[in-house]
Scaffold this active site. Structure first.
Site, PDB file in Angstrom:
ATOM      1  N   GLU A 218     -29.497  46.755  72.309  1.00 12.52           N
ATOM      2  CA  GLU A 218     -30.389  45.731  71.857  1.00 12.52           C
ATOM      3  C   GLU A 218     -31.641  46.327  71.169  1.00 12.52           C
ATOM      4  O   GLU A 218     -32.070  47.393  71.667  1.00 12.52           O
ATOM      5  CB  GLU A 218     -30.843  44.953  73.246  1.00 12.52           C
ATOM      6  CG  GLU A 218     -31.634  43.907  72.823  1.00 12.52           C
ATOM      7  CD  GLU A 218     -32.157  43.126  73.992  1.00 12.52           C
ATOM      8  OE1 GLU A 218     -32.862  42.075  73.918  1.00 12.52           O
ATOM      9  OE2 GLU A 218     -32.146  43.818  75.235  1.00 12.52           O
TER      10      GLU A 218
ATOM     11  N   LYS B 185     -29.965  35.520  69.870  1.00 13.98           N
ATOM     12  CA  LYS B 185     -29.696  35.347  71.248  1.00 13.98           C
ATOM     13  C   LYS B 185     -30.395  33.979  71.635  1.00 13.98           C
ATOM     14  O   LYS B 185     -31.399  33.347  71.186  1.00 13.98           O
ATOM     15  CB  LYS B 185     -31.254  36.439  71.635  1.00 13.98           C
ATOM     16  CG  LYS B 185     -31.025  36.600  73.282  1.00 13.98           C
ATOM     17  CD  LYS B 185     -31.976  37.749  73.528  1.00 13.98           C
ATOM     18  CE  LYS B 185     -31.884  38.055  75.097  1.00 13.98           C
ATOM     19  NZ  LYS B 185     -32.845  39.076  75.232  1.00 13.98           N
TER      20      LYS B 185
ATOM     21  N   CYS C 219     -28.244  40.941  76.098  1.00 15.77           N
ATOM     22  CA  CYS C 219     -28.761  41.237  77.267  1.00 15.77           C
ATOM     23  C   CYS C 219     -28.748  39.933  78.002  1.00 15.77           C
ATOM     24  O   CYS C 219     -28.082  39.506  79.070  1.00 15.77           O
ATOM     25  CB  CYS C 219     -30.251  41.675  77.075  1.00 15.77           C
ATOM     26  SG  CYS C 219     -30.985  42.611  78.215  1.00 15.77           S
TER      27      CYS C 219
END
Length: 259
Positions: free
Chosen positions: A46, A111, A145
């Site tokens: 990331e 995300k 994540c």
């Protein structure tokens, strides 16, 4: 009709990330990528060009330096690249995962779950779409994540083959990282890959990697390490098909809808 590969050769780059130094990070990853051969997909962590920071002046456009670098490296290595970077679009900043193929084609995912505990939501705009990447006949669901903690968004309602999570996941919660990756593989009957960084960032957060891949039964495919490393996996379509035929659990899944 595009050819479907029975096997997908994947490379996981578990690396340190230099704090807010995009040029230096690209040079570092370029050297690592040039040492790789016989891979179909290379996965970077990331925010691989900056580290997990909120200095939005480092955000780039989709025709900026890092995206062009990914296209260059994908073409040079004849291998697709995945990783997330800060992207600015319509005056908003996204933590965006990119899949770039050797032909220059770009697929992206923003995300969905921003890490409010770490103030990510104060700087970035959350994504609005669940996305499936297509590569060599393989269906890949990308997550980033914190997304890993939310099973509904990862739910395999699209018959995907691989769940791929890139992260800056600190060592204080690494047990959760290991457990959740395995759980996502089991519940979705898919290969699951997590690529995390290592090292210490400017906020004194320590990262110890534990990048790994899991088969559709949740079996780890690699030995985890806390150091910089390049790891290789070979994924097989036949393994997915055999497991899902023998254990047709996905037929009984709940059909969640995100709003």
């Amino acid at each position: 009709m595009k050819k479907t590969f029975a096997k997908l050769h994947c490379t996981l780059l578990q690396s340190t990330i230099l704090w807010q130094q995009p040029k230096a990070n690209l040079l570092k990853f370029e050297r690592e990528i040039e040492a790789i051969s016989n891979s179909d997909l290379i996965i970077l962590p990331e925010l691989f060009n900056t580290g997990f920071c909120f200095d939005t002046h480092l955000a780039e456009t989709m025709d900026g330096t890092t995206v062009q670098w990914m296209q260059k490296m994908a073409k040079k290595s004849q291998c697709a690249l995945m990783g997330s970077i800060m992207i600015i679009e319509n005056d908003a900043i996204y933590n965006r995962m990119l899949l770039v193929t050797p032909t220059g084609e770009i697929q992206h995912y923003d995300k969905l779950h921003l890490f409010a505990y770490g103030n990510e939501d104060k700087y970035f705009k959350k994504g609005t779409k669940i996305v499936i990447f297509e590569l060599n006949g393989w269906r890949i669901k990308p997550i980033i994540c914190y997304d890993l903690r939310f099973p509904v968004a990862a739910r395999n309602t699209e018959s995907y083959d691989i769940l791929i999570c890139v992260a800056n996941w600190p060592n204080t919660r690494v047990d959760a990282w290991d457990t959740l990756l395995k759980a996502r593989a089991i519940e979705n009957q898919s290969y699951t890959i997590g690529v995390n960084r290592v090292g210490i960032d400017a906020n004194n957060l320590t990262y110890i990697g534990h990048s790994n891949g899991y088969d559709p039964l949740g079996k780890p495919l690699l030995e985890t390490t806390e150091n910089e490393t390049t790891q290789h996996l070979i994924l097989e379509k036949e393994t997915i098909q055999t497991i899902r035929k023998k254990f047709p659990f996905l037929d009984d899944r709940d059909e969640f809808i995100l709003k």
